[in-house]
Structure formats: structure tokens, C-alpha cells
Design a protein around this motif. Structure first.
Motif, PDB file in Angstrom:
ATOM      1  N   THR A  21      86.980  61.372 -15.496  1.00 18.76           N
ATOM      2  CA  THR A  21      85.889  60.647 -14.850  1.00 18.76           C
ATOM      3  C   THR A  21      86.351  60.022 -13.538  1.00 18.76           C
ATOM      4  O   THR A  21      85.542  59.731 -12.674  1.00 18.76           O
ATOM      5  N   ASP A  22      87.662  59.814 -13.385  1.00 24.81           N
ATOM      6  CA  ASP A  22      88.226  59.208 -12.175  1.00 24.81           C
ATOM      7  C   ASP A  22      89.537  59.918 -11.839  1.00 24.81           C
ATOM      8  O   ASP A  22      90.546  59.736 -12.517  1.00 24.81           O
ATOM      9  N   LYS A  23      89.531  60.709 -10.776  1.00 24.80           N
ATOM     10  CA  LYS A  23      90.711  61.507 -10.437  1.00 24.80           C
ATOM     11  C   LYS A  23      91.889  60.662  -9.958  1.00 24.80           C
ATOM     12  O   LYS A  23      93.023  61.145  -9.956  1.00 24.80           O
ATOM     13  N   THR A  24      91.677  59.420  -9.589  1.00 26.91           N
ATOM     14  CA  THR A  24      92.812  58.591  -9.157  1.00 26.91           C
ATOM     15  C   THR A  24      93.792  58.361 -10.299  1.00 26.91           C
ATOM     16  O   THR A  24      94.990  58.217 -10.065  1.00 26.91           O
ATOM     17  N   LEU A  67      92.891  68.400  -9.462  1.00 30.13           N
ATOM     18  CA  LEU A  67      92.555  67.154 -10.137  1.00 30.13           C
ATOM     19  C   LEU A  67      91.091  66.862  -9.813  1.00 30.13           C
ATOM     20  O   LEU A  67      90.747  66.586  -8.665  1.00 30.13           O
ATOM     21  N   MET A  68      90.220  66.938 -10.838  1.00 24.30           N
ATOM     22  CA  MET A  68      88.782  66.942 -10.600  1.00 24.30           C
ATOM     23  C   MET A  68      88.066  65.783 -11.272  1.00 24.30           C
ATOM     24  O   MET A  68      88.421  65.376 -12.373  1.00 24.30           O
ATOM     25  N   ALA A  81      84.445  66.837 -18.876  1.00 23.30           N
ATOM     26  CA  ALA A  81      84.172  66.859 -20.321  1.00 23.30           C
ATOM     27  C   ALA A  81      85.302  67.512 -21.120  1.00 23.30           C
ATOM     28  O   ALA A  81      85.550  67.132 -22.247  1.00 23.30           O
ATOM     29  N   THR A  82      85.942  68.484 -20.559  1.00 19.20           N
ATOM     30  CA  THR A  82      87.138  69.067 -21.169  1.00 19.20           C
ATOM     31  C   THR A  82      88.286  68.733 -20.230  1.00 19.20           C
ATOM     32  O   THR A  82      88.312  69.223 -19.103  1.00 19.20           O
ATOM     33  N   PRO A  83      89.234  67.885 -20.666  1.00 17.28           N
ATOM     34  CA  PRO A  83      90.303  67.476 -19.748  1.00 17.28           C
ATOM     35  C   PRO A  83      91.052  68.647 -19.103  1.00 17.28           C
ATOM     36  O   PRO A  83      91.294  68.619 -17.912  1.00 17.28           O
ATOM     37  N   LEU A  84      91.410  69.672 -19.894  1.00 17.42           N
ATOM     38  CA  LEU A  84      91.951  70.885 -19.276  1.00 17.42           C
ATOM     39  C   LEU A  84      90.727  71.737 -18.985  1.00 17.42           C
ATOM     40  O   LEU A  84      90.221  72.436 -19.855  1.00 17.42           O
ATOM     41  N   ASN A  85      90.220  71.627 -17.765  1.00 26.61           N
ATOM     42  CA  ASN A  85      88.938  72.235 -17.431  1.00 26.61           C
ATOM     43  C   ASN A  85      88.995  73.749 -17.416  1.00 26.61           C
ATOM     44  O   ASN A  85      88.162  74.406 -18.014  1.00 26.61           O
ATOM     45  N   HIS A  86      89.974  74.318 -16.720  1.00 24.27           N
ATOM     46  CA  HIS A  86      90.099  75.772 -16.699  1.00 24.27           C
ATOM     47  C   HIS A  86      91.484  76.190 -16.217  1.00 24.27           C
ATOM     48  O   HIS A  86      92.218  75.391 -15.665  1.00 24.27           O
ATOM     49  N   VAL A  87      91.782  77.462 -16.462  1.00 22.70           N
ATOM     50  CA  VAL A  87      93.021  78.081 -16.007  1.00 22.70           C
ATOM     51  C   VAL A  87      92.623  79.190 -15.050  1.00 22.70           C
ATOM     52  O   VAL A  87      91.702  79.961 -15.322  1.00 22.70           O
TER      53      VAL A  87
END
Length: 160
Positions: A21-24, A67-68, A81-87
Motif C-alpha cells: 500500500t506504501d512503496k516507501t 516496488l509498486m 493485494a498480492t505482495p509478490l505481484n508478478h515475475v
């Protein structure tokens, strides 16, 4: 097992994309603690993403770590929503890969082949199959990325 002849090759990992939710908070780990280099940013209302593009490694073997965070937390796609969003995987011939995989029953996400955040042509394998296209990432979103010539040549030398 029968050997399958494919009109393309998967060369290697191009990227991993991590959402929050926060890329920082992600920057604190990946940039400040682990020392990845911040190489760019990308923001897209249509893709609902605000991302920092980081890198590990150099040259053709460089791997992006994106980092999104969502532009709007209420909208889709929900990049957090999925911390490891994609590869992301390097492909030597993306159009041939998409054509062949589609004919085999692989489901792709909407949007087709398009320019991605890093400037390469990309498309996404859908994380869930359906009746028409039953083969999927089985819960994992997979970005297929057209490898530039120098990456294709570097992997060919490595394989030789």
C-alpha cells in the motif's frame, strides 16, 4: 516424455514485482538496506500503479525489482493485494510465444502485447485459467518480456 518444439525460448528472469500500500516501506528494505539501485519510476492510471524501478546486477543479466503501490487503493488491478505481484521472464520472440501458447490453451490477461514500464514489449499470462484457456499461472501473474538483442546474445553465449 515427448519433447515439445517451441518457436521461442525463455531466457531468464527479467524482473520481480513487489506490491504494497506504501512503496516507501519497500524502498527501506530493497534500496536502503539491500542496496539496490533506483533506476527509474513509472506511473499509470490505467494500470493503477505507481512504481519505482530498481536493479540488481549489471548489463544483460540485470534483474529489475519493481516496488509498486496502487494509484487508487479502491481500483483494480490491485497491485498491492498480492505482495509478490508478478515475475517477469525474458522471451526471445514474444509474438511467436504468445501465438504458440494461445494455441496450446494458455490464458493471457487482457491488453495484449504492449509497451511496459521499462520500455520493452510485454504481455501477461493470466493467474487463473478458464474453460476456453485452461492453462494459467496457477495463482501467479507472469509477465513475458521481449528480450533486446544484447540479452538474447548474452544468454546464447552463456548457453554455448
Amino acid at each position: 516424455m515427448t519433447e515439445v518444439v517451441r518457436p521461442f525460448k525463455v531466457l531468464g528472469i527479467q524482473q520481480i514485482a513487489i506490491g504494497a500500500t506504501d512503496k516507501t516501506r519497500l524502498q527501506k528494505l530493497w534500496v536502503d538496506m539491500l542496496g539496490l539501485e533506483l533506476t527509474g519510476t513509472f506511473k499509470s492510471e490505467r494500470e493503477n500503479v505507481d512504481e519505482d524501478i530498481c536493479a540488481m546486477g549489471k548489463g544483460p543479466f540485470k534483474v529489475e525489482v519493481d516496488l509498486m503501490q496502487p494509484v487508487d487503493i479502491e481500483k483494480k488491478p490491485a497491485v498491492h493485494a498480492t505482495p509478490l505481484n508478478h515475475v517477469g521472464i525474458w522471451i526471445d520472440d514474444l509474438p511467436k510465444a504468445v501465438e504458440w501458447l494461445t494455441a496450446q490453451g494458455v490464458r493471457f490477461a487482457p491488453g495484449g502485447i504492449r509497451k511496459g514500464a521499462a520500455g520493452f514489449d510485454i504481455c501477461f499470462l493470466h493467474p487463473k485459467g478458464n474453460d476456453e484457456f485452461p492453462i494459467s499461472g496457477e495463482g501467479v501473474l507472469i509477465e513475458m518480456v521481449q528480450a533486446p538483442t544484447e540479452v538474447i546474445e548474452a544468454f546464447a553465449k552463456l548457453a554455448a
